[in-house]
Design a protein around this motif. Structure first.
Motif, mmCIF file in Angstrom:
data_model
loop_
_atom_site.group_PDB
_atom_site.id
_atom_site.type_symbol
_atom_site.label_atom_id
_atom_site.label_comp_id
_atom_site.label_asym_id
_atom_site.label_seq_id
_atom_site.Cartn_x
_atom_site.Cartn_y
_atom_site.Cartn_z
ATOM 1 N N UNK A 1 6.438 10.153 -3.062
ATOM 2 C CA UNK A 1 5.301 9.634 -2.926
ATOM 3 C C UNK A 1 5.145 8.473 -2.058
ATOM 4 N N UNK A 2 6.165 8.036 -1.701
ATOM 5 C CA UNK A 2 6.059 6.817 -0.587
ATOM 6 C C UNK A 2 6.113 7.241 0.708
ATOM 7 N N UNK A 3 4.887 7.102 1.347
ATOM 8 C CA UNK A 3 4.804 7.643 2.727
ATOM 9 C C UNK A 3 5.383 6.327 3.703
ATOM 10 N N UNK B 1 11.783 2.963 -13.227
ATOM 11 C CA UNK B 1 10.838 3.697 -13.985
ATOM 12 C C UNK B 1 9.363 3.364 -13.882
ATOM 13 N N UNK B 2 8.617 4.156 -13.780
ATOM 14 C CA UNK B 2 7.079 3.706 -13.968
ATOM 15 C C UNK B 2 6.651 3.626 -12.507
ATOM 16 N N UNK B 3 7.354 3.739 -11.472
ATOM 17 C CA UNK B 3 7.028 3.672 -10.202
ATOM 18 C C UNK B 3 6.830 4.932 -9.359
ATOM 19 N N UNK C 1 0.959 -1.326 0.089
ATOM 20 C CA UNK C 1 -0.139 0.061 -0.048
ATOM 21 C C UNK C 1 0.690 1.368 0.007
ATOM 22 N N UNK C 2 1.802 1.270 0.809
ATOM 23 C CA UNK C 2 2.636 2.512 0.927
ATOM 24 C C UNK C 2 4.217 2.051 0.860
ATOM 25 N N UNK C 3 4.933 1.995 -0.442
ATOM 26 C CA UNK C 3 6.192 1.475 -0.544
ATOM 27 C C UNK C 3 7.034 2.549 0.205
ATOM 28 N N UNK C 4 8.315 1.899 0.874
ATOM 29 C CA UNK C 4 9.025 2.821 1.487
ATOM 30 C C UNK C 4 10.544 2.628 1.042
ATOM 31 N N UNK D 1 -1.309 0.124 8.941
ATOM 32 C CA UNK D 1 -0.259 0.308 8.119
ATOM 33 C C UNK D 1 0.568 -1.178 7.915
ATOM 34 N N UNK D 2 1.441 -1.219 7.093
ATOM 35 C CA UNK D 2 2.173 -2.183 6.834
ATOM 36 C C UNK D 2 1.181 -3.265 5.890
ATOM 37 N N UNK D 3 0.254 -2.646 4.999
ATOM 38 C CA UNK D 3 -0.650 -3.424 4.345
ATOM 39 C C UNK D 3 -0.168 -3.923 3.429
#
Length: 596
Positions: free
Chosen positions: A266-268, A259-261, A157-160, A304-306
């Motif tokens: 944008x990664x919370x 690329x494309x990610x 859900x939220x890449x870090x 979180x960590x979904x």
């Protein structure tokens, strides 16, 4: 030891070939490497929750994948045509096994990475049918790694940055830049991942403060090391020591994105371990794509960590929440959840109890356990044994028994379930097989998250387990009991007789099919023509170094008169040495010998 011949098929491979055998070898090498690194990875697990189980979770995930691959080979061998599985068969089995066995945040992401690779290598993606790895293995591996990254980012859900995702991106990009055969590409992917791992403390504050690299990334590097060794034929250089958690401040850095990610901005970042949700919820879910999309929308505000991985109607759902019931309820509304596991992290960030556990079964399946309200025993022993006679012997001494079937050693999940069946606050685990060292350690780590104190005594043979069980005394303190049992096991040398199935090189020379082999402490020491003569030679060699008691454990087909002959031999040749005989009933090993 049931087969003195060369090791299992997944250990025997030809470098530079990406085929079904290579995938089996890769799974075996990765599992062994994770077994060795498990405790180290657990120790540096500080993100997203410092619960100290990332290494164990990755081991369990790969173990499930490896067993699914073995099952694919066994199923084809048992078919009427006695065929061999294709690459597509095996990579699909690997991905499915990882999906149903995925544990924790990193294990779930690894399952999705393997699924992405399987999409390409099996030709499951549109347009891949004519471009499978068989046409150009190096290019197939490059595209497989890229697809793996794409699917993994879609699942989180939220890449870090600074996590296993960053390491996966580096592996894919390094593979794309590499030229040469598939082995060269695999090594490039490994080296790229290894370099990215060392940079993770500069990308994530939690890692910088602790002075460690990312635990999930370290596990992925370990898995990619197995792939590189499989396809190049050479073991790659090990990752640099990951360090141990410490307190230190370090500024985070921005890492390049694929690329494309999404851009790094944008990664919370997820919540820190100290103020994060209190529960980890994991379950398998049978649902269609539309229902899963709605499920993501319901789960995301809860915590979180979904991570939701899978497809084709079967999904693995992982999330950290404060309201565990709401997370499970969301799954029920989306489809049919099962193997539901809810872990309470506790005030320190470490799991302190298992709130719910239906792991390994669907809700309608009964679980063999004590009746509700039955008090826990103070201490119990769990023993793995190879035959019904030994099982009865150990059970009579009060142990909870796991019977090992020929060629099918118990997995860590089976051992963990045996620990639960023991229904005790403290458990001593006797694996009685050198090959079960890592599964036993993983099972113990899993049981500890459920509040059970577990000690694994590194017994390598059933006779060492018998010696340890003989001195077990629940009235002692746990530490004293473990020390006494460990000492008794360590003072017991062991040997086995086996019949060679084919010509092979051994430590004692070349054996032919049908020869009787005497293995002392795991190595072939005697090659003979008959069981009785070989057993006497083994006894003489072992007793030359001294001994007070001989234990003979008879296989299911060994005649009683052979045992009587060996007893007479010990009595006549070796003064003041006692002999005890057990009818072990093990099907594949004619005789097990112990010397105390």
């Amino acid at each position: 030891m049931t087969d003195p011949a060369p090791a299992l098929p997944r250990r025997t491979y030809v470098p530079h070939t990406l085929d079904a055998d290579a995938v089996r070898t890769w799974c075996g090498l990765a599992l062994d490497a994770l077994g060795r690194a498990r405790e180290e990875i657990d120790a540096i697990n500080v993100y997203p929750v410092a619960d100290g189980d990332t290494g164990t979770n990755l081991y369990l995930t790969v173990e499930s994948a490896a067993r699914a691959v073995d099952a694919a080979f066994d199923g084809h061998a048992a078919s009427a045509a006695a065929s061999r599985p294709t690459l597509a068969d095996v990579v699909r089995a690997m991905a499915h096994g990882a999906l149903i066995g995925a544990r924790g945040n990193s294990g779930t992401i690894l399952a999705q990475l393997l699924r992405g690779m399987a999409d390409v290598l099996a030709g499951d993606r549109p347009g891949e049918g004519d471009r499978g790895a068989g046409a150009d293995e190096a290019d197939g591996l490059r595209r497989a790694l890229r697809r793996a990254v794409e699917l993994a980012y879609l699942a989180v859900a939220h890449p870090v940055e600074g996590t296993v995702l960053t390491v996966a991106v580096a592996a894919a990009e390094s593979a794309e830049r590499a030229t040469g055969d598939v082995g060269t590409v695999a090594r490039a992917a490994y080296e790229g991942a290894r370099a990215a791992l060392q940079a993770t403390p500069g990308q994530l504050d939690a890692l910088a403060r602790a002075g460690v690299v990312d635990a999930g990334g370290y596990g992925l590097v370990t898995v990619l090391g197995g792939l590189a060794e499989t396809l190049s034929g050479e073991a790659p250089a090990a990752p640099a020591a990951p360090g141990r958690p410490r307190t230190a401040e370090r500024a985070p850095a921005t890492a390049p994105r694929p690329p494309g990610l999404p851009d790094a901005g944008d990664c919370a970042a997820e919540a820190s371990p100290s103020d994060g949700p209190g529960y980890e919820v994991i379950y398998l879910l049978e649902a269609d794509d539309t229902a899963v999309a709605r499920l993501r929308e319901r789960l995301e505000p809860l915590g979180d960590s979904l991570v939701v991985v899978g497809g084709d109607g079967l999904w693995n759902v992982h999330v950290h929440v404060d309201d565990a019931g709401a997370a499970v309820e969301a799954g029920i509304q989306a489809g049919r959840p099962y193997r539901i596991r809810i872990t309470h992290f506790g005030a320190t960030g470490h799991p302190d109890r298992l709130s719910a556990d239906t792991a390994g079964r669907r809700p309608e399946e009964p679980r063999d356990q004590e009746p509700p309200g039955t008090p826990l025993a103070p201490r119990a022993v769990v023993a793995v044994v190879p035959g019904d006679g030994l099982a009865a012997l150990c059970a009579g001494a009060g142990a909870t028994v796991v019977t090992a079937r020929p060629g099918e050693p118990p997995a860590s999940g089976e051992l963990a379930e045996a620990v639960r069946r023991a229904h005790a606050r403290e458990v001593v685990l006797l694996p009685n097989d050198a090959g079960l060292r890592h599964p036993a350690a993983a099972a113990a780590a899993q049981a500890r998250t459920e509040g059970v104190r577990v000690a694994v005594i590194p017994t390598r043979s059933a006779v060492q387990g018998i010696a340890a069980l003989a001195v077990h005394e629940p009235a002692r303190s746990f530490d004293e009991d473990v020390v006494a049992m460990t000492s008794a096991a360590g003072a017991t040398r062991y040997a086995e007789l086996a019949v060679a199935e084919r010509q092979s090189w051994t430590m004692a020379g070349v054996c032919q099919a049908g020869d009787v082999l005497g293995l002392i402490d795991g190595d072939v020491a005697v090659i003979g023509a008959g069981l009785a003569d070989t057993a006497e030679t083994v006894l003489d060699r072992m007793l030359a170094a001294g001994g007070e008691m001989v234990t003979l454990v008879l296989g299911e087909d060994l005649p009683d008169d052979l045992a009587e002959r060996l007893e007479r031999h010990v009595r006549d040749v070796h003064f003041a040495v006692d002999t005890v005989v057990y009818r072990g009933g093990q099907p594949s090993v004619p005789l097990i010998i112990g010397i105390e």
